[in-house]
Design a protein around this motif. Structure first.
Motif, PDB file in Angstrom:
ATOM      1  N   PRO A   1      33.669  43.294  36.459  1.00 15.23           N
ATOM      2  CA  PRO A   1      33.067  42.290  35.520  1.00 15.23           C
ATOM      3  C   PRO A   1      34.055  41.114  35.123  1.00 15.23           C
ATOM      4  O   PRO A   1      35.074  41.176  34.636  1.00 15.23           O
ATOM      5  N   ARG A   2      33.443  39.971  35.244  1.00  7.88           N
ATOM      6  CA  ARG A   2      34.161  38.477  35.027  1.00  7.88           C
ATOM      7  C   ARG A   2      35.339  38.311  35.670  1.00  7.88           C
ATOM      8  O   ARG A   2      36.128  37.404  35.237  1.00  7.88           O
ATOM      9  N   SER A   3      35.514  39.023  36.859  1.00  3.58           N
ATOM     10  CA  SER A   3      37.033  39.078  37.457  1.00  3.58           C
ATOM     11  C   SER A   3      36.695  37.718  38.523  1.00  3.58           C
ATOM     12  O   SER A   3      35.689  37.331  38.713  1.00  3.58           O
ATOM     13  N   ALA A   4      37.878  37.202  39.231  1.00  2.00           N
ATOM     14  CA  ALA A   4      37.931  36.143  40.053  1.00  2.00           C
ATOM     15  C   ALA A   4      36.946  36.605  41.249  1.00  2.00           C
ATOM     16  O   ALA A   4      36.262  35.504  41.822  1.00  2.00           O
ATOM     17  N   ALA A   5      37.224  37.813  41.707  1.00  2.00           N
ATOM     18  CA  ALA A   5      36.352  38.320  42.780  1.00  2.00           C
ATOM     19  C   ALA A   5      34.804  38.009  42.425  1.00  2.00           C
ATOM     20  O   ALA A   5      34.157  37.714  43.546  1.00  2.00           O
ATOM     21  N   GLU A   6      34.309  38.623  41.413  1.00  2.00           N
ATOM     22  CA  GLU A   6      32.913  38.279  41.242  1.00  2.00           C
ATOM     23  C   GLU A   6      32.620  36.983  40.934  1.00  2.00           C
ATOM     24  O   GLU A   6      31.502  36.474  41.550  1.00  2.00           O
ATOM     25  N   ARG A   7      33.529  36.143  40.545  1.00  2.00           N
ATOM     26  CA  ARG A   7      33.192  34.884  40.025  1.00  2.00           C
ATOM     27  C   ARG A   7      33.044  33.974  41.596  1.00  2.00           C
ATOM     28  O   ARG A   7      32.201  32.914  41.552  1.00  2.00           O
ATOM     29  N   VAL A   8      33.665  34.307  42.679  1.00  2.00           N
ATOM     30  CA  VAL A   8      33.633  33.598  43.784  1.00  2.00           C
ATOM     31  C   VAL A   8      32.347  33.751  44.624  1.00  2.00           C
ATOM     32  O   VAL A   8      31.721  32.995  44.868  1.00  2.00           O
ATOM     33  N   VAL A   9      31.690  34.824  44.254  1.00  2.00           N
ATOM     34  CA  VAL A   9      30.549  35.483  45.096  1.00  2.00           C
ATOM     35  C   VAL A   9      29.390  34.535  44.113  1.00  2.00           C
ATOM     36  O   VAL A   9      28.435  33.929  44.710  1.00  2.00           O
TER      37      VAL A   9
END
Length: 306
Positions: free
Chosen positions: A183-191
């Motif tokens: 949650p709130r990670s860079a990977a999640e933010r990209v999507v």
């Protein structure tokens, strides 16, 4: 009761309010109903505080009151909302949902370790009320079978049997979460950013490309549920705002530990959109057509002119 007794009651019960509201939310799927039921719980506890003999802890006693009030509410069929009406004729859904009573929960209300994931809470709503209570009390809150049996006025054997059935049903409803980025990670933010950019640009093709092959679109309280990127794309091209999703604006927020957006049409709030991210794609879109929760997310009812 005296003022001193009232002060003692408040001092001992108020620290438990938040966790009781989460318990009632898991049971009912509604933030407002959870708050109302906890108020009823505290009122009942206040009236019976003199008779509380301490055979169990105060926390266990309050959970017993709250659980039974939730069970009574779940038996009231009148609590279901009216069916949602779409602005255009929607495609035939993959299936008709049978648990439309569900609201998103703002992230600020709970701690990250607590079990309030949207798929989990939604899955709970498909369980019979007693099985739901047993699973939450045993697997989420850690009460012993004997304690749950006393809360529900039944036997430990009946509790264990209900728990086995509830677990089996829930496994068919809740997908594994091991593919989800932190949650709130860079990977999640990209999507999430790619989804929001495509949505506000009206680029349904890119939205479809971001979806997993078995993605779900659900829209509480509407019972329509769509599975698969192609079918979801067909819905987006025909129904929301007449198929022109460029008319929507998305304001980032979070719900149930997941990325979410306040959804606005003609600057007016029309609901909350919650995404379930799996790897580099989106495995579920849940669109809550419920403006009553907007303020709970700290979102405005209308957006200012740009």
């Amino acid at each position: 009761m005296s003022a001193t007794a009232e002060a003692v009651f408040r001092a001992e019960t108020e620290p438990l309010r938040r966790e009781l509201e989460l318990h009632c939310y898991r049971m009912l799927g509604s933030v407002q109903d959870a708050e109302d039921l906890v108020q009823e719980t505290f009122l009942a506890a206040w009236r019976g505080f003199d008779a509380f003999e301490g055979r169990s802890s105060l926390r266990t006693w309050l959970y017993r009151i709250a659980t039974n009030r939730c069970l009574n509410a779940l038996r009231d069929a009148a609590r279901r909302p009216d069916e949602h009406e779409f602005p255009a004729e929607p495609p035939e859904p993959t299936r008709w949902g049978d648990a439309p009573w569900l609201q998103p929960l703002p992230d600020e209300i709970y701690e990250a370790r607590e079990a309030v994931g949207l798929a989990f809470v939604s899955g709970l709503q498909h369980l019979p009320p007693t099985q739901r209570a047993v699973l939450v009390l045993r697997d989420v809150l850690g009460f012993q079978a004997a304690e749950v049996a006393e809360m529900l006025d039944t036997s430990a054997a009946a509790v264990n049997s209900a728990l086995q059935r509830a677990r089996a049903t829930l496994e068919t409803r809740v997908p594994p979460a091991d593919r989800a980025p932190a949650p709130r990670s860079a990977a999640e933010r990209v999507v999430v950013d790619r989804f929001a950019d495509a949505f506000q640009a009206g680029d349904v093709d890119t939205i479809v490309a971001l979806l997993t092959d078995d993605a779900w679109l659900t829209m509480p309280p509407a019972p329509h549920e769509y599975r698969g990127a192609e079918l979801i794309g067909r819905f987006l091209r025909t129904v929301p705002a007449g198929g022109d999703v460029r008319r929507f604006r998305l304001v980032p927020t979070r719900a149930n530990g997941q990325p979410a957006f306040g959804l606005y049409l003609s600057r007016r709030a029309v609901g909350i959109l919650v995404l379930t991210v799996a790897g580099e794609r989106v495995s579920a879109i849940t669109a809550f057509h419920d403006t009553s929760v907007i303020a709970r997310f700290g979102l405005p009812r209308t957006l200012p002119y740009e």
